[in-house]
Design an enzyme around this catalytic site. Structure first.
Site, PDB file in Angstrom:
ATOM      1  N   ARG A  49       1.303  -1.391   0.103  1.00 39.90           N
ATOM      2  CA  ARG A  49       0.319  -0.256   0.355  1.00 39.90           C
ATOM      3  C   ARG A  49       0.621   1.288   0.007  1.00 39.90           C
ATOM      4  NH1 ARG A  49      -1.602   2.865   3.921  1.00 39.90           N
ATOM      5  NH2 ARG A  49      -1.872   0.929   5.491  1.00 39.90           N
ATOM      6  N   TYR A 103     -16.204   9.811 -19.339  1.00 38.01           N
ATOM      7  CA  TYR A 103     -17.262   8.766 -18.476  1.00 38.01           C
ATOM      8  C   TYR A 103     -18.030   8.830 -17.516  1.00 38.01           C
ATOM      9  CZ  TYR A 103     -16.168   4.231 -16.571  1.00 38.01           C
ATOM     10  OH  TYR A 103     -16.849   2.702 -15.367  1.00 38.01           O
ATOM     11  N   ASP A 175      -8.046  11.799 -19.259  1.00 36.23           N
ATOM     12  CA  ASP A 175      -8.458  10.230 -18.841  1.00 36.23           C
ATOM     13  C   ASP A 175      -7.658  10.054 -20.595  1.00 36.23           C
ATOM     14  OD1 ASP A 175      -9.501   7.860 -19.348  1.00 36.23           O
ATOM     15  OD2 ASP A 175     -10.895   8.151 -17.902  1.00 36.23           O
ATOM     16  N   LYS A 200      -7.690  -1.047 -19.594  1.00 31.71           N
ATOM     17  CA  LYS A 200      -8.356  -1.015 -20.804  1.00 31.71           C
ATOM     18  C   LYS A 200      -7.541  -1.274 -21.606  1.00 31.71           C
ATOM     19  CE  LYS A 200     -13.070   0.179 -19.732  1.00 31.71           C
ATOM     20  NZ  LYS A 200     -12.517   0.035 -18.550  1.00 31.71           N
TER      21      LYS A 200
END
Ligand code: PLP
Length: 385
Positions: A49, A103, A175, A200
């Site tokens: 993390r 989006y 984006d 993607k």
């Protein structure tokens, strides 16, 4: 060894950011699955993390090299990357300007979460650069764009937005999922923070969920401070898969882009199709702008079937092209935005954004275009029967 920044694109995809297997000299990066690392007498406190396991650290170098940035971070999803980037820079009382068509998940993040934290936002009326400046206020912190945008493939002028933002001391975020770094490198046009749904094109095989942010060292350090609190890190097994996928990013995206141009031109001439949205078509209103800022026009397009041809039935009749929520895999897929990605918007909001019920978003894969065309022809024939 050549300066890394001067390597060719395929060499960068294959070699930059490899984890060297010093022990056995294996050809591919070993995976370090450990979640526990020694903390005494070491400079770096490693922990998943903290986004600094060996696999995470090295993969970020590949992504930064592809996006021409100094540094990068990888996340468990595109939305983890988008929300972390936003919340890293925003606090109560700040204001964000967002491009109108983005989006659906990002839209939803903004309209459902920002009010809770006292963050103001304004959506532009279009993706034209002139629509952004009038919305700038004293407290505007971020301008957020998506180009090409999902699902109508609108093109936003990155250079103009970058300049407006710099004049007003505002951070710009993009984006860059639809273009991928193969077709578009936004920092070269003055955009600060580059975000990807790596689920993607970067992943490219429809089998991993991941996100990425690429930016300057200073910005990545700031984003990292919020990232460790929000905890959207990617598991090392998936980091390794993403590294493997990125090795073929240029080959895949180039072929998909080539195919998409053929499909767009075919669809534009098809009498059963009303409109095709693809920045590589001369009929696209921002074709000239796309030519200036994109290296290739991408492999996403959308089209509207003529009234009377049922979009859902048409997709069900397709045999090779699969109806699918996601996009950018090697296999061609379609989706009806009104019924899926933008289903959370009400009808009025969808109409305002130009999302017709018969609109189909087409993610073009690597199959031969003749096969894809034959599939579309047979499906149209069946719906019209
Ligand atoms: N950005 C774009 C353009 C997308 O299409 C998507 C998902 O479809 C996302 C962001 C969100 O990515 P993820 O599903 O990996 O969270």
């Amino acid at each position: 060894m050549k300066d890394q920044s001067k390597l060719g694109i395929n060499t960068t995809c294959v070699h930059t950011g490899e984890v060297k297997d010093e022990q056995f000299k294996g050809a591919v990066s070993p995976i370090y699955m450990s979640t526990s690392y020694a903390f005494d007498n070491v400079d770096v406190k490693r922990y998943p993390r903290y986004y600094n396991t060996p696999n995470q650290e090295m993969l970020c170098k590949k992504i930064a090299a592809l996006e021409h940035t100094e540094d990068a971070l990888i996340f468990s999803s595109g939305m983890a990357a988008i929300s972390t980037a936003m919340f890293a820079f925003l606090q109560k009382g700040d204001h964000v300007i967002i491009q109108q068509v983005i989006y659906g998940g990002t839209y939803n993040l903004i309209v459902t979460e920002f009010d809770k934290y006292g963050i103001e936002y304004s959506f532009t009326e279009s993706d034209k650069a002139d629509d952004f400046a009038p919305l700038i206020k004293e407290n505007t912190k971020i301008i957020y764009i998506e180009t090409p945008s999902n699902p109508l493939l609108g093109i936003t002028d990155m250079k103009a937005i970058g300049a407006i933002a710099k004049e007003n001391d505002i951070i710009t975020m993009i984006d860059n999922t639809f273009a991928s770094p193969i077709n578009q490198v936004p920092v070269d046009f003055g955009i600060d923070i580059i975000i990807h749904s790596a689920t993607k094109y970067m992943g490219g095989h429809s089998d991993i969920s991941a996100g990425a942010i690429a930016a300057s060292k200073e910005h990545i350090e700031l984003i990292w401070k919020t990232a460790i609190n929000l905890g959207g890190n990617l598991s090392d097994q998936t980091v390794w898969l993403l590294e493997r996928s990125l090795k073929t990013l240029n080959l895949r995206v180039k072929e998909q882009t080539r195919n998409a141009q053929i499909m767009a031109e075919y669809l534009e001439l098809n009498p059963n199709i009303d409109h095709v949205y693809y920045p590589g078509l001369k009929s696209h209103p921002q074709y000239e702008l796309a030519k200036k800022q994109m290296k290739g026009f991408g492999a996403m397009l959308s089209f509207e079937l003529k009234k009377g041809i049922d979009a859902m039935k048409f997709q069900n009749y397709l045999q090779l092209i699969k109806p699918s929520m996601s996009l950018a895999g090697l296999e061609s897929t379609t989706v009806s935005p009104a019924q899926t990605t933008h289903a959370l918007l009400n009808e009025q909001e969808r109409i305002e954004r130009g999302i017709a019920d018969g609109l189909i978003r087409f993610s073009v894969g690597i199959e031969e275009s003749e096969d894809l065309i034959a599939d579309i022809e047979q499906a149209i024939k069946k719906v019209k029967r």
